[in-house]
Every structure is written in C-alpha cells, then in structure tokens.
Design a protein around this motif. Structure first.
Motif, PDB file in Angstrom:
ATOM      1  N   GLU C   8      -9.431 -52.266  17.192  1.00 31.96           N
ATOM      2  CA  GLU C   8      -9.653 -51.455  18.381  1.00 31.96           C
ATOM      3  C   GLU C   8     -10.922 -51.859  19.122  1.00 31.96           C
ATOM      4  N   LYS C   9     -11.878 -52.482  18.421  1.00 31.47           N
ATOM      5  CA  LYS C   9     -13.097 -52.882  19.151  1.00 31.47           C
ATOM      6  C   LYS C   9     -12.797 -53.960  20.182  1.00 31.47           C
ATOM      7  N   ASN C  10     -11.677 -54.638  20.003  1.00 30.41           N
ATOM      8  CA  ASN C  10     -11.332 -55.674  20.982  1.00 30.41           C
ATOM      9  C   ASN C  10     -10.199 -55.272  21.919  1.00 30.41           C
ATOM     10  N   CYS C  11      -9.590 -54.120  21.655  1.00 34.50           N
ATOM     11  CA  CYS C  11      -8.422 -53.750  22.475  1.00 34.50           C
ATOM     12  C   CYS C  11      -8.865 -53.231  23.833  1.00 34.50           C
ATOM     13  N   LEU C  12      -8.306 -53.843  24.883  1.00 29.14           N
ATOM     14  CA  LEU C  12      -8.683 -53.475  26.241  1.00 29.14           C
ATOM     15  C   LEU C  12      -7.762 -52.409  26.799  1.00 29.14           C
ATOM     16  N   GLY C  13      -6.681 -52.164  26.102  1.00 32.78           N
ATOM     17  CA  GLY C  13      -5.698 -51.216  26.620  1.00 32.78           C
ATOM     18  C   GLY C  13      -4.963 -51.746  27.830  1.00 32.78           C
ATOM     19  N   CYS C  14      -4.869 -53.066  27.954  1.00 35.87           N
ATOM     20  CA  CYS C  14      -4.243 -53.626  29.152  1.00 35.87           C
ATOM     21  C   CYS C  14      -2.732 -53.455  29.138  1.00 35.87           C
ATOM     22  N   GLY C  15      -2.153 -53.355  27.950  1.00 37.14           N
ATOM     23  CA  GLY C  15      -0.711 -53.124  27.861  1.00 37.14           C
ATOM     24  C   GLY C  15       0.124 -54.390  27.898  1.00 37.14           C
ATOM     25  N   LEU C  16      -0.507 -55.541  27.854  1.00 37.38           N
ATOM     26  CA  LEU C  16       0.287 -56.779  27.891  1.00 37.38           C
ATOM     27  C   LEU C  16       1.162 -56.929  26.650  1.00 37.38           C
ATOM     28  N   CYS C  17       0.716 -56.366  25.519  1.00 37.89           N
ATOM     29  CA  CYS C  17       1.525 -56.461  24.299  1.00 37.89           C
ATOM     30  C   CYS C  17       2.868 -55.780  24.519  1.00 37.89           C
ATOM     31  N   GLU C  18       2.832 -54.672  25.233  1.00 39.69           N
ATOM     32  CA  GLU C  18       4.086 -53.954  25.503  1.00 39.69           C
ATOM     33  C   GLU C  18       5.017 -54.801  26.367  1.00 39.69           C
ATOM     34  N   VAL C  19       4.425 -55.418  27.390  1.00 40.19           N
ATOM     35  CA  VAL C  19       5.218 -56.253  28.301  1.00 40.19           C
ATOM     36  C   VAL C  19       5.905 -57.372  27.528  1.00 40.19           C
ATOM     37  N   TYR C  20       5.142 -58.009  26.663  1.00 33.48           N
ATOM     38  CA  TYR C  20       5.702 -59.169  25.970  1.00 33.48           C
ATOM     39  C   TYR C  20       6.622 -58.760  24.819  1.00 33.48           C
ATOM     40  N   CYS C  21       6.374 -57.583  24.248  1.00 36.04           N
ATOM     41  CA  CYS C  21       7.274 -57.084  23.195  1.00 36.04           C
ATOM     42  C   CYS C  21       8.657 -56.843  23.797  1.00 36.04           C
ATOM     43  N   LYS C  22       8.661 -56.181  24.945  1.00 35.44           N
ATOM     44  CA  LYS C  22       9.944 -55.905  25.601  1.00 35.44           C
ATOM     45  C   LYS C  22      10.664 -57.214  25.935  1.00 35.44           C
ATOM     46  N   THR C  23       9.919 -58.138  26.500  1.00 35.65           N
ATOM     47  CA  THR C  23      10.536 -59.399  26.924  1.00 35.65           C
ATOM     48  C   THR C  23      11.107 -60.149  25.728  1.00 35.65           C
ATOM     49  N   ALA C  24      10.332 -60.148  24.639  1.00 34.57           N
ATOM     50  CA  ALA C  24      10.769 -60.899  23.455  1.00 34.57           C
ATOM     51  C   ALA C  24      12.060 -60.317  22.886  1.00 34.57           C
ATOM     52  N   HIS C  25      12.260 -59.011  23.105  1.00 37.74           N
ATOM     53  CA  HIS C  25      13.455 -58.378  22.548  1.00 37.74           C
ATOM     54  C   HIS C  25      14.539 -58.174  23.592  1.00 37.74           C
ATOM     55  N   SER C  26      14.393 -58.857  24.712  1.00 36.26           N
ATOM     56  CA  SER C  26      15.406 -58.740  25.770  1.00 36.26           C
ATOM     57  C   SER C  26      16.451 -59.832  25.588  1.00 36.26           C
ATOM     58  N   LYS C  27      17.526 -59.679  26.346  1.00 35.63           N
ATOM     59  CA  LYS C  27      18.544 -60.727  26.322  1.00 35.63           C
ATOM     60  C   LYS C  27      18.086 -61.900  27.167  1.00 35.63           C
ATOM     61  N   SER C  28      17.496 -61.595  28.294  1.00 36.10           N
ATOM     62  CA  SER C  28      17.164 -62.660  29.252  1.00 36.10           C
ATOM     63  C   SER C  28      15.928 -63.451  28.850  1.00 36.10           C
ATOM     64  N   LYS C  29      15.032 -62.827  28.111  1.00 39.59           N
ATOM     65  CA  LYS C  29      13.725 -63.413  27.750  1.00 39.59           C
ATOM     66  C   LYS C  29      12.877 -63.724  28.999  1.00 39.59           C
ATOM     67  N   ASP C  30      13.188 -63.051  30.090  1.00 41.04           N
ATOM     68  CA  ASP C  30      12.446 -63.261  31.323  1.00 41.04           C
ATOM     69  C   ASP C  30      11.788 -61.932  31.681  1.00 41.04           C
ATOM     70  N   ILE C  31      10.500 -61.952  31.925  1.00 37.74           N
ATOM     71  CA  ILE C  31       9.761 -60.686  32.102  1.00 37.74           C
ATOM     72  C   ILE C  31      10.371 -59.848  33.221  1.00 37.74           C
ATOM     73  N   ILE C  32      10.566 -60.486  34.369  1.00 38.75           N
ATOM     74  CA  ILE C  32      11.001 -59.722  35.530  1.00 38.75           C
ATOM     75  C   ILE C  32      12.402 -59.156  35.304  1.00 38.75           C
ATOM     76  N   LYS C  33      13.297 -59.983  34.767  1.00 34.94           N
ATOM     77  CA  LYS C  33      14.657 -59.496  34.505  1.00 34.94           C
ATOM     78  C   LYS C  33      14.651 -58.392  33.461  1.00 34.94           C
ATOM     79  N   THR C  34      13.809 -58.555  32.453  1.00 31.44           N
ATOM     80  CA  THR C  34      13.713 -57.540  31.412  1.00 31.44           C
ATOM     81  C   THR C  34      13.376 -56.185  32.020  1.00 31.44           C
ATOM     82  N   TYR C  35      12.406 -56.210  32.926  1.00 32.82           N
ATOM     83  CA  TYR C  35      11.963 -54.957  33.523  1.00 32.82           C
ATOM     84  C   TYR C  35      12.963 -54.421  34.540  1.00 32.82           C
ATOM     85  N   ARG C  36      13.598 -55.342  35.271  1.00 38.66           N
ATOM     86  CA  ARG C  36      14.498 -54.888  36.324  1.00 38.66           C
ATOM     87  C   ARG C  36      15.867 -54.486  35.775  1.00 38.66           C
ATOM     88  N   LYS C  37      16.379 -55.266  34.820  1.00 36.43           N
ATOM     89  CA  LYS C  37      17.791 -55.102  34.460  1.00 36.43           C
ATOM     90  C   LYS C  37      18.031 -54.571  33.053  1.00 36.43           C
TER      91      LYS C  37
END
Lengths: 363, 501, 152
Positions: C8-37
C-alpha cells in the motif's frame, strides 16, 4: 603556404632506434645510422635526426648549443644575445659534408657556453634553469633562429631528409658517444622545417618518439602552467617538458616520473600493497594531467642513461635486446639484428612498462 | 470582482473514441483538471488548471489524451507576443513577482551544440572500450603543488581528502523540501550503487539517509538549515553554496506548506514555518569571509572533508573563481543559467547569469594563467543534458559535472516548470504524501543507475574514439573540440578552433 | 506458491490494475472493446481508505487461501483448488448461489455484472502468461508476484 611546426600541429608516424653502453664505452655514430637506415620505409624523407651522449668530453662542463639560423642577420642578433648572457668558450660551424639529397640547409652553428654567473645569481636560479629560459626565449622571440640542442656533453643532429642521409651529412662517424638515439620521420603534413625534425631536446633531455599522443592538449596546457611554452606543438616537445618539470623542477625520482607519464590502471593500483597503492594513487591524483595517452613509443636520453617507454596499451612497436655492455632498442627487431647479429635477451616491453638503463657511475 | 483576463495555457484533447471512462486521469491529476460526469458518463477537463505535466497522458491506458499549447492566438506581434501579454495580465491581477521553476528556457545559444568532438583516423588508432581498459574515475579535491619523496623513495607529501568518483558525474544539490524524500532516497541509493555522490542541498540530511554518507555531499547555504556536527561529518565533502545558476543573487524560499514534520525535523525549523535562505550569507560579505567559513568547516571536521564552493556563472566569474581557489576551497562548482531550481523569480531566471560553457572555459583558462588550475577541481553544473555535454565540459576543463534536471527527468520529471506549486504529479517536487508515494524509490533508483551507466558507456565510447583511455587525458584537452557557427570572440573565449581549421 | 501481494505504500489508487484485469479476462483482449462491448468484473479492486492524514489505497483480490472457505461453501463443486494451489472457479458449474461471496473473509469474491447469467468472478492469478496482468501493468510496482517467504 604550408605552415611549419609551431604554427600548426602535425601528426606523424616514425621509426626510432637507440643504443646505450652502460659502462660508458664510447662508439661512433656508424651503428646507429645503419640501424635506422634499415627502417627506411618507416620514414618519408621529411625528417631525420640523432642524439649522442658523451660526444664532447673536452667540453663536458659547457652547455653545447646547436643552432639553426635562416640568415646572417638573425645570427648576429642571436649572438649578441648569447654574448650578453653567456661566456662563450668556443663557437663555430657544425661540420657537414655535401649529400646530394640534402637541400636548403640552414646555417648550422655550435657554441660551448657557460651562463654569466652574475646574471644567474641576479635571477636567483640555477644555471640549468637560466640556460633553459634563454633557449626558450631564443626559440620564441628570435624569428629565424632555433636552438635544437642545449645539453652538456651531448648533442642533437637533425634535419630534413632520410635519417641515414642526415647522419651522413653531419658526419656522425666522427663522433663517439656512449648513448645514441635516432629517428626517422613520416609526418603527414609539413613543409620540411629543420627545427621540426626529431630528436627534440631540452638541456640534457633528448626524445625520439614514434606515435601521436591524443592527450597532447591536456599535457600542453598542464606544463604551460609552469612556465613552459610549447612553441612547436609537437608531442616530443611536450613530453620533454613534462619530464623536465617532473624530474628537474619537482625533483621526483625518474621512476616515479615515469609512473606518472604511463600511470598504472586504477584496477592494477588496487591490487598493490596498501603503501604502494597509496603512493601510486597519489601520483595519479596529483599528476593526472601529465598522463600521456594515445599510441607512442619513445626513447629518452638523459645524463644518467636511456629510457624506453610505451603507451599503456602498447599501440606502437618497441623491441629491446642486450649484448655485452650494450642495450639496444628499436621499432623493429631487424633494426637491432642488422648491427648486432646475435642479440641476447630479446624482449618486447609491455604497454606502460618503462625500461630504464642507467649508466654506471663515472669513475 | 472583475473578470480574469488570463486564458488557459494548454488545451486538453481527449479522443472520445478511445476514452473508456476508467477515471485514471481523474484520480491522478493533483491539479484536478479532469472530472467524471456521472450523469453523462463522460470525463471532462478544465484546461485552465493544466500545467502540461503529462501524468494523465502517460497513465491513460488507451492513450486517449493529448495536451497542446492553447491554440488561442493574439494578433501577430513579434514584440508583444502572447507570453508577454499574459505575463502582464497575471501581474496586473496578482500584484506579485512572477515565479518560475527549472532553468532559463529562453533561446540563448547552447554552446554544447555548437562544439563537435574529434576522433582518431589512421595516424592514431581509436580504442574499443569493450576490449581495452577505459578509465573514467576522477578525484575531486585539492592537490598539492607537487609531491615529495624522501631519500629512500618514500612518499612524504600528505594528499588532502578527495572525493573518488567512478565516473565524472555527481547529482547536484536538491534539498529535501524542494524535492520529496522518495526522490532523495532514489538519488542516494543510485549514487551508492554507481560509486558517485549526491548532494543534500540546503535542507539538512534526513535521519534515514546517514547510511549513504560515503556517497553524500552535505551543503551549507545561507539559511544554514539542518547544519549540525553530525551533519557536517556525515558526508564525504561539504559544499558551501554561494550562488545558484538559475537565480544568481537571489536566496531561496521554501513555503511553510511544504514544511511538514519530517522536513521540519531535518531542517531544524518549526513545522509550517517558511524556510527563507537569504540572498547572501550574512557572515560572508567578501572573499576573506568565505575563506574563514571554508576553514571553519575544515576545522570542525578535522580537515578530513574537502570543502567545495558553488557559485553562479556571472560576468566576473573567472576572477571570483580564482579568489575562491585562493581562499582555500578544494573544488569550485560553476553553475550556469540553464540550471534548474524549485522556484525563482522569472525575470531573474531568464535574464541573469551567463552561459555555463563560456564561464567554464574562462575559469579554467584563468586558473591556468595563474598556475593554480592543478591545485583545485572544477565542477560544471547548470544543464548538462547528456554524455556528449559531459565530454565537451571535460574537454573545456571541468573535472566533473553535476546533473540535476537530467536526474529528475530520468525519474519522471516532465519539465512542466511547476515545482513551486508543490503539486508535482510525479511525486518529485512535492511533500504531499499521496503524491510522494507515486515515486517508488525502487524503480526510480534503478532508472538513475540505468541512465548513468548508459552515459558512462557513451563517454567511454567517445574517449576511445579519440584514442584516449583515461578521462584524465581529456580534461582541458581543447584540441579535441571544434566550433561550428561561432564567431571569433566566442572561439577565443572557449579556447577552441573552428571546424576545418 | 507465488501470489500477488499489494504494497500500500506504493499504491497510487490509479485503478490501472482493474483496467488490465478486465482486459486480460475479456474475449477481445482489447481495452476499448472490453469496456465498450463486454461487461467484465475486475477481480482486483482498489479500496480507498480515508484516514486522517492522507488517502490510502489498497488493492484487494483473492488470497488463494491454504484452506479456502469458498471451496468448502460451494454447493455445486465449481470452486476448487488446483494442484498449484490456485483457487479457481469453473464457470460452467457455477450456479450463482453466492455462498462463496458470503464466506470469503476478504471480500475478494464478487458477483459478476453479466445480467444474463449470474455467476461469480474472482482472481484466477492469470499466471499462464508469466505475470498476472495487474502486476505487469502496475505503474508503481505496488503489486508484486512473490512467494510468501520473499514477502517476509
């Protein structure tokens, strides 16, 4: 018009050769000519020269000034200066013989002199310092006059031409010395000025050099802080001044001075015992700007002997061999074998390994 | 209340096709430029607050963001350009002096870029540093006039203390207060790893960093913050800061808001108190006073630490440097007007001081003319940007260089010139805990190590190209330099020839 | 076994881990498509703690417990611990009873956002790619894949 040494820096490649008899048995200049002649192809006819030690026993207490003059006018002017500062024991032409390939020779004169004592005392310096300063002054201020040798019981002989022709021209077979060095020059750009040939000398120091030092301007700007003027802009000039500064002015033992010029690498220094490491570190720290860098092999003649020195990673060739009382050095082994067919202890000094052959003490 | 005439300096451009409303930008901007509108599910930006630090641009996972200079233009006028007009608007509204950060940004000649280096061809072989030894170690400190040996050949001269550097580079003074603790930690650890030194600046030495003492220069400046005996003894050298290139003649001011508990303890001032460093040292009104401070510090540390003196490059820098050398300093740091700062009056930053290259050349030559150059070290500071700048600085006559801005850029600084706001989004020039933590010292230290290792490699390559295998032989070796597009006066001052000569 | 640890001393709370977790578990593996579709639930969640001095952030995800309560509680046998110690959930078997959500002491098991089929979503360590997506893309090295011994 091409610029001469002093107006521009001229890099050159070369051949060098040297012989010393440590028992001070004198021998004439024929061998050294023969040795340097073998390496004819390493020079291009734009400079050759020799230095002999022990050649003026009858005048051994006098500074022997060898001077080139462009004309009689400057000769008279220079002689007035010499008269004002020195007692001139003897003056005359340096004898030469006609050699077809040697042209455009200047007036070549020799004076055996002693500094005028009251002048030396007035300036609170010793006679060496006084003489050195006078020589530097003539070379800087007397346009058309050039002192190319100023030591005691030694002399340089040099000019524009192949070294063997220069040796012939100066009739070196008539001189006998216990140290001889020779130089054949391959400058890349020179109009051929007699003063620019090697050896370069300063008092008893004479240096012949093969190489082109890349630390030149660092070394030059360092020695110029101590009153030297690198008028010729040549490597030999700056190396001579460095040695003169370290040994004569700073009073360092010759071995220490050489450890400054070709300082051991830091990682080698760390391997030494603490006391030695401390000393080497001190030498490198204080005299960092006197480190000579870039390819070179040099032979340094001085009153106590002959020194051979290579750059730290041996970028120029240098071989040594022994026979009896004599030690030989040359750019190529063949140049030793031509005068000493069965040499002993042939050795290639390592990079940064100074070899000092000292003359035995005078009896 | 009247309308503000100040228009935004930048425009935030968001590519709506790429924006996924992940809100990373919203969370990362300390200036609160970005905000999420839940009703419309859209991220919006307030351009006026943007300082163009690129934090959002770099962290945006879809690269949907760009920052541009505001395209709003005034009528063409070379004299009354937009900058000149806007500065008047600002001062008319605030009534204060203009403040800026980092060094002089104006297009004065950068002489580093007008000098070229030599390389060996034919007559002299170049040296391959991958196969042959190549030395970049330097010793900073006072050297005796000459060495003496006794009759047995034993060294009798004692060498004054030296700073040993594995490469001719040091991190320049940046105080704890002006930069964050994490930034300091990164500098200290990198210095230790690289075998060089960093400099505390005038902010004292945090208790956690005493362990890096062998790689630390402690600074004594006009405010004397954080100076006590342990501090003086903690480092390998002491630096007296007389001036700074970014703001010659001006003191420093760390606003109370940046003086939290840790900074307070380190500086030895109350929490929340403004830390004001006077323009002069009030015990140094002349050169003899400086000499006294130099020797006071040496006395206090039993002559075991070199004492360095830092000055800004100003008109008379050569004579001043000579005085400093004779006053007993072991090294002189000359800081040029492109050197950085946390905050400086804009007019001073942009108009006071002279280019470091000319100052360095003049100082080196002056000390040589006086025959004392070998006794004292010269350090060149004030915007050394890369390894070739370093090689040129050393060829002009420096023993080593200080880098400040370059080190900060390596750990994330984007030169937004907003250090003075204390809202550094990169965690460097800030004391706010949640911003400071953005700079992970583990990562930042590695970047500094990488940068300087790379530079040291490059220096070795360039040395080898010149046929030199020790940096000692480059120092003051001005024949290795040639000028391009310089007039004769400039060439004379730099002591170099023009290309082709 | 190696797990993801959050510093936690290094965590910025930026939320990028969430973005990439979702993308990694998507079908498209594309950030924008993951979020849009695609409507994917991140298995890692940044918790924001407002303490008196400054915001602290904490990245929360499955601890892959030695003795996982979620496995015991699972009524359909969808949740299991594999031979590498990773706690996994077989989507096909999951009936969406949310028992595991109730028993997880860390709150690391979530309901998915898919409206068509209610099942649960949790961290699978996505170690098959070498480094989990959250660790790979953390800008400040606040997430690290480490052995328990290394952490100590």
């Amino acid at each position: 018009m091409l610029k001469k040494e002093g107006e521009i820096r001229i890099p050159s490649g070369c051949a060098i050769s040297g012989i010393i008899d440590k028992k001070r048995n004198r021998f004439n200049g024929s061998d050294i000519i023969k040795s340097i002649a073998l390496m004819h192809d390493r020079s291009n006819g734009l400079g050759g020269g020799f230095a002999g030690y022990g050649i003026y026993p009858q005048y051994k207490d006098f500074f022997a000034l060898h001077i080139f003059y462009d004309n009689e006018t400057i000769k008279h002017k220079t002689e007035d200066f010499l008269n004002a500062h020195f007692e001139i024991e003897s003056a005359g032409n340096i004898p030469t013989r006609k050699v077809s390939s040697i042209a455009n020779k200047p007036l070549i004169w020799r004076y055996f002199v002693q500094p005028r004592i009251y002048k030396v005392k007035d300036l609170c310096m010793d006679e060496k310092e006084f003489t050195a300063r006078c020589v530097i002054r003539i070379n800087r201020e007397f346009d058309g006059a050039y002192v190319f040798s100023s030591g005691k019981n030694m002399g340089a002989f040099k000019g524009v031409g192949y070294p063997e022709d220069i040796g012939d021209f100066f009739m070196l077979e008539n001189y006998e010395g216990y140290i001889w060095t020779a130089h054949g020059r391959f400058p890349t750009n020179t109009p051929g000025w007699w003063g620019g040939a090697h050896p370069f000398t300063m008092l008893d120091w004479s240096i012949v050099h093969n190489g082109e030092i890349s630390s030149y301007d660092a070394n030059r700007r360092f020695v110029e802080m101590y009153g030297y003027n690198c008028a010729l802009q040549t490597d030999t000039e700056v190396i001579t001044y460095l040695l003169d500064l370290l040994v004569r002015k700073h009073n360092l033992p010759i071995e220490k001075a050489l450890q400054i010029l070709v300082a051991p690498f830091w990682n080698e220094i760390e391997k030494e015992n603490p006391e030695k490491a401390k000393e080497l570190k001190a030498l490198r720290t204080v005299y960092a700007s006197a480190l000579i860098n870039g390819p070179f092999s040099i032979l340094v003649g001085y009153e106590d002997g002959l020194i051979a020195l290579n750059d730290r990673i041996k970028l120029r060739s240098m071989v040594m061999a022994e026979k009896g009382n004599k030690t030989f050095f040359a750019s190529e082994e063949s140049a030793i074998r031509v005068i000493c067919p069965e040499p002993e202890n042939i050795y290639h000094p390592a990079g940064g390994e100074p070899i000092v052959v000292k003359l035995e003490a005078k009896i | 209340m009247s309308i503000s005439l100040i228009t935004p300096q930048f425009e935030v451009l968001r590519d709506e096709k790429k924006c996924i409303q992940c809100k990373v930008c919203v969370k990362q901007c300390a200036n609160e430029v970005h905000r999420y509108d839940e009703e419309d599910n859209v991220v919006l930006a307030d351009d006026a607050k943007c300082v163009n630090c690129h934090r959002c641009v770099v962290l945006c996972p879809t690269k949907a963001l760009k920052i541009r200079n505001n395209s709003l233009e005034f009528r063409d006028n070379a004299n009354w350009n937009g900058k000149a007009i806007n500065e008047i608007f600002i001062q008319a509204e605030t009534g204060g002096i203009l403040l800026s950060s980092m060094g002089n940004p104006k297009p004065f000649p950068i002489y580093w870029d007008k000098m070229l280096l030599n390389a060996s061809q034919v007559t002299n072989p170049s040296i391959d540093p991958l196969r042959e030894p190549m030395e970049t170690k330097v010793m900073i400190g006072r050297k005796p006039k000459k060495l003496e040996f006794d009759k047995k050949g034993k060294l009798i001269t004692e060498i004054p203390p030296q700073i040993e550097l594995n490469m001719p580079i040091m991190f320049s003074a940046m105080s704890y207060g002006s930069i964050s603790k994490n930034a300091h930690e990164a500098l200290a650890r990198a210095a230790e790893k690289l075998g060089i030194v960093y400099n505390t600046g005038e902010g004292g030495l945090h208790k956690d960093f005493y362990k890096y003492g062998k790689n630390t220069i402690v600074q004594v400046a006009s405010g004397r913050f954080g100076v006590h005996l342990n501090y003086l003894e903690a480092g390998v050298a002491i630096e007296i800061k007389m001036g700074q290139g970014a703001k010659p003649g001006i003191g420093g001011h760390l606003p109370g808001i940046k003086v939290g508990e840790d900074v307070s303890a380190t500086r030895m001032i109350p929490v929340g108190a403004d830390a004001i460093s006077p323009a002069p040292h009030h015990d140094i009104y002349s050169i003899e006073d400086l000499s006294q401070l130099i020797f006071s510090l040496k006395e206090a540390t039993n002559y075991k630490k070199p004492v360095l003196v830092k000055i800004a490059a100003v008109n008379n820098v050569a004579a001043i440097a000579s005085g400093i050398a004779r006053a007993g300093a072991d090294a002189i740091i000359i800081d040029g007007f492109r050197g950085g700062t946390g905050a400086a009056p804009t007019r001073v930053r942009d108009n006071v001081g002279i280019p470091i290259e000319l100052a360095l050349a003049a100082v080196d030559q002056r000390l040589r003319d006086e025959g004392i150059r070998n006794e004292v070290s010269i350090v060149c500071a004030g915007s050394v940007r890369n390894s070739s700048d370093i090689v040129k600085a050393i060829a002009l006559g420096a023993d080593a260089v200080y880098i400040g801005s370059a080190a900060l850029i390596a750990i994330g600084c984007h030169m937004c010139h907003s250090c003075s706001t204390g809202k550094c989004n990169w965690g460097i020039a800030t004391q706010e805990a949640e911003l400071v933590k953005r700079l992970n010292p583990d990562l930042a230290y590695q970047k500094l190590v990488n940068l300087l290792s790379a530079w040291n490699h490059e220096i070795k390559e360039m040395l080898g190209g010149m046929g030199i295998n020790a940096i000692d032989s480059l120092r003051g070796n001005r024949l290795m330099l040639r000028g391009v597009g310089l007039n004769q006066k400039e060439l004379d001052i730099l002591g170099i020839k023009h290309a082709g000569e | 076994m190696k797990k993801v640890y959050a510093f936690e001393k290094n965590c910025l709370g930026c939320g990028l881990c969430e973005v990439y977790c979702k993308t990694a578990h998507s079908k498209s593996k594309d950030i924008i498509k993951t979020y849009r579709k695609e409507n994917i639930t991140s298995a890692i969640v940044i918790e924001e703690i407002l303490s008196p001095k400054a915001k602290t952030y904490f990245a929360l995800q499955c601890r892959h417990c030695a003795d996982p309560k979620c496995v015991k509680a699972c009524i359909s046998g969808a949740m299991y611990k594999d031979q590498n110690g990773i706690v996994k959930n077989i989507k096909e078997k999951c009936v969406g009873c949310l028992s595991c959500v109730l028993v997880c002491p860390f709150g690391a098991v979530k309901r998915n956002k898919d409206k068509e089929r209610k099942i649960i979503s949790k961290c699978d360590l996505c170690i098959e790619t070498g480094t989990p997506a959250c660790v790979e893309n953390c800008p400040n090295n606040a997430l690290k894949l480490m052995d328990e011994e290394e952490v100590k």
